[in-house]
Design an enzyme around this catalytic site. Structure first.
Site, short mmCIF file in Angstrom:
data_model
loop_
_atom_site.label_atom_id
_atom_site.label_comp_id
_atom_site.label_asym_id
_atom_site.label_seq_id
_atom_site.Cartn_x
_atom_site.Cartn_y
_atom_site.Cartn_z
N HIS A 1 -4.58 8.35 4.67
CA HIS A 1 -3.44 8.80 5.48
C HIS A 1 -2.33 9.36 4.59
O HIS A 1 -1.71 10.36 4.91
CB HIS A 1 -2.91 7.63 6.31
CG HIS A 1 -3.55 7.55 7.66
ND1 HIS A 1 -4.82 7.05 7.83
CD2 HIS A 1 -3.11 7.91 8.90
CE1 HIS A 1 -5.12 7.11 9.13
NE2 HIS A 1 -4.10 7.62 9.79
N LYS B 1 -8.12 -1.35 15.50
CA LYS B 1 -8.02 -2.67 16.13
C LYS B 1 -6.59 -3.14 16.04
O LYS B 1 -5.85 -2.73 15.15
CB LYS B 1 -8.96 -3.66 15.45
CG LYS B 1 -8.51 -4.07 14.05
CD LYS B 1 -9.26 -5.29 13.56
CE LYS B 1 -8.98 -5.60 12.10
NZ LYS B 1 -7.79 -6.42 11.89
#
Lengths: 279, 186
Positions: free
Chosen positions: B39, B104
């Site tokens: 990222h 999650k």
């Protein structure tokens, strides 16, 4: 004096690392089965079924249960009458981690904390050593994933906070973790000692057989009560809602200072891994 | 139990916007992997206006760092990692056309708002069910940042990956709605 070559330590750590990551203890599996029977949420049941199925697939396919094969925490109980030969014990443990993570196709997740450079072999391990009576060496390998470890906390409570304060802190920690820690959880709680002692007690609590009770009935009652309170939060499996958030609560205590009440909460996801060997 | 609905990626924006928090889907198609370090690289490239290793428009991102691939297998264990750590990056990626994210755990209110603003969806895979998820991966291709090891970017072709729609384009959030339904007074 009994002698033990540290090469045997290396071999044991390698084997235990692989086994811990592939096979979950029967104690944890039994609690997961029980959770599936108790869970009321449809999603919760679906998640628990998938978690149980995953255990079978991991064993059959020889894959890790979870891709996060953790930072390798190693507990050594060294008999005071044992003479370790053939090299440096710490290096032998790390060589075992290196070998196990390579041979077992386990993920290398360890890096330097600030420059974030991966060591590429999952070393160094976090090693806790205790000197105990006897001439044996007990090795426990407990790979700890970051999902649940990141959500763990230590707080220096005041004596006036008492048991109510302990309960509140445990509940706050579990609630703040929510779905991040991958519930259903085993909640390890360390109470007493100093700051680092409480943290270590909480970690050691996770090594107890899952669902076992503390030998002191008062502590065992607190464990039961906390499990009920945690399960009333409604977080449920993966934090998506349900009745089972904690599979078990394990508390370890130690005497502390008259002015202190340290409490540590070490959260453990449902992949509660640890394997031991006695050499 | 909600019925499993088949869902193909890349999907058109209308299909993503029609997903409802609480849907259970079987996702098939292409997903790209990225977690923390990837990222950071993606954001640097976006800021420098350099081309990214994969397109964002209407695509699906999977927060995962698989375990190494054993011989004879397509991929190692590959369950989701915690979404919250990517909260700081997510609004920019959604603004650049990303439509679905698989991870999650809950997301920040800002990220929930961004899913709504950009008509995108957050899908939850079961944390820890990583060997099972590996069975859904039919092809894995290393795309970028091999030096990041487990954090490298892969293009995965998946089949019938079971996922729960947690945050939808209306901003409905199963991480709030689910626990509310099951909470009891202490």
């Amino acid at each position: 004096m009994r002698e033990l070559n540290v090469d045997q330590v290396t071999a044991a750590v390698a084997q235990l690392s692989i086994e811990a990551c592939r096979y979950l203890g029967e104690d944890v599996r039994a609690l997961l089965e029980q959770a599936r029977a108790e869970e009321k949420s449809a999603f919760g049941c679906f998640i628990l079924e998938q978690i149980l199925k995953n255990l079978e697939v991991a064993a059959k396919e020889q894959l890790p249960i979870c891709q996060d094969t953790g930072m390798t925490v190693v507990f050594l109980e060294v008999g005071q009458d044992l003479h370790l030969t053939g090299g440096d014990l710490t290096m032998a443990v790390n060589e075992g981690v290196r070998r196990g993570y390579q041979e077992g196709y386990l993920r290398k997740s360890v890096l330097t904390p600030l420059s974030r450079i991966n060591t590429n072999d999952n070393t160094p391990a976090v090693i806790h050593t205790k000197i105990v009576p006897g001439d044996r060496l007990k090795i426990t390998v407990a790979p700890k994933g970051a999902g649940s470890e990141n959500m763990s906390r230590v707080k220096m409570l005041q004596p006036a906070d008492g048991i109510a304060g302990v309960k509140q802190f445990v509940l706050e920690t579990v609630t703040a973790a929510g779905g991040c820690a991958c519930p259903p959880l085993i909640v390890g709680v360390g109470i007493g000692g100093t700051m680092e002692k409480a943290a270590l007690l909480a970690k050691e609590a996770l090594l107890r057989p899952a669902g076992s009770s503390h030998s002191d009935p008062a502590v065992a009652n607190l464990e039961k009560e906390l499990r009920v309170l945690i399960n009333k939060t409604g977080l449920g499996p993966q934090g998506l809602g349900g009745k089972v958030t904690a599979l078990a609560v394990h508390i370890q205590t130690y005497p502390t200072h008259i002015a202190a009440l340290p409490v540590a909460v070490n959260l453990q996801c449902h992949v509660a891994r640890h394997r031991s060997l006695l050499l | 139990m909600p019925k499993l609905k088949a869902f193909r990626t890349p999907a058109c924006p209308e299909e993503v916007a029609a997903l409802v928090s609480g849907d259970l889907i079987h996702l098939s198609g292409v997903v790209y992997t990225a977690r923390d370090a990837a990222h950071l690289r993606l954001m640097e490239q976006l800021e420098a206006e350099q081309p990214l290793p994969f397109p964002l428009l209407n695509q699906t991102l999977f927060y995962v760092g698989p375990s190494p691939t054993p011989p004879g297998k397509i991929i190692g264990a590959c369950g989701p990692t915690t979404g919250r750590r990517m909260d700081v990056y997510t609004p920019s990626l959604l603004a650049n056309g990303l439509k679905m994210i698989i991870g999650k755990g809950p997301r920040s209110p800002e990220v929930v708002a961004a899913f709504r603003r950009y008509q995108a969806a957050y899908l939850v895979a079961i944390g820890g069910a990583a060997a099972l998820m590996a069975q859904c991966v039919k092809k894995a291709q290393l795309l970028a940042y091999p030096e990041l090891g487990p954090e490298a970017v892969y293009r995965l072709e998946v089949e019938k990956m079971p996922l729960i729609v947690a945050i939808d384009a209306q901003g409905r959030n199963l991480f709030e709605l689910g626990p509310e339904e099951y909470a009891e007074e202490g």
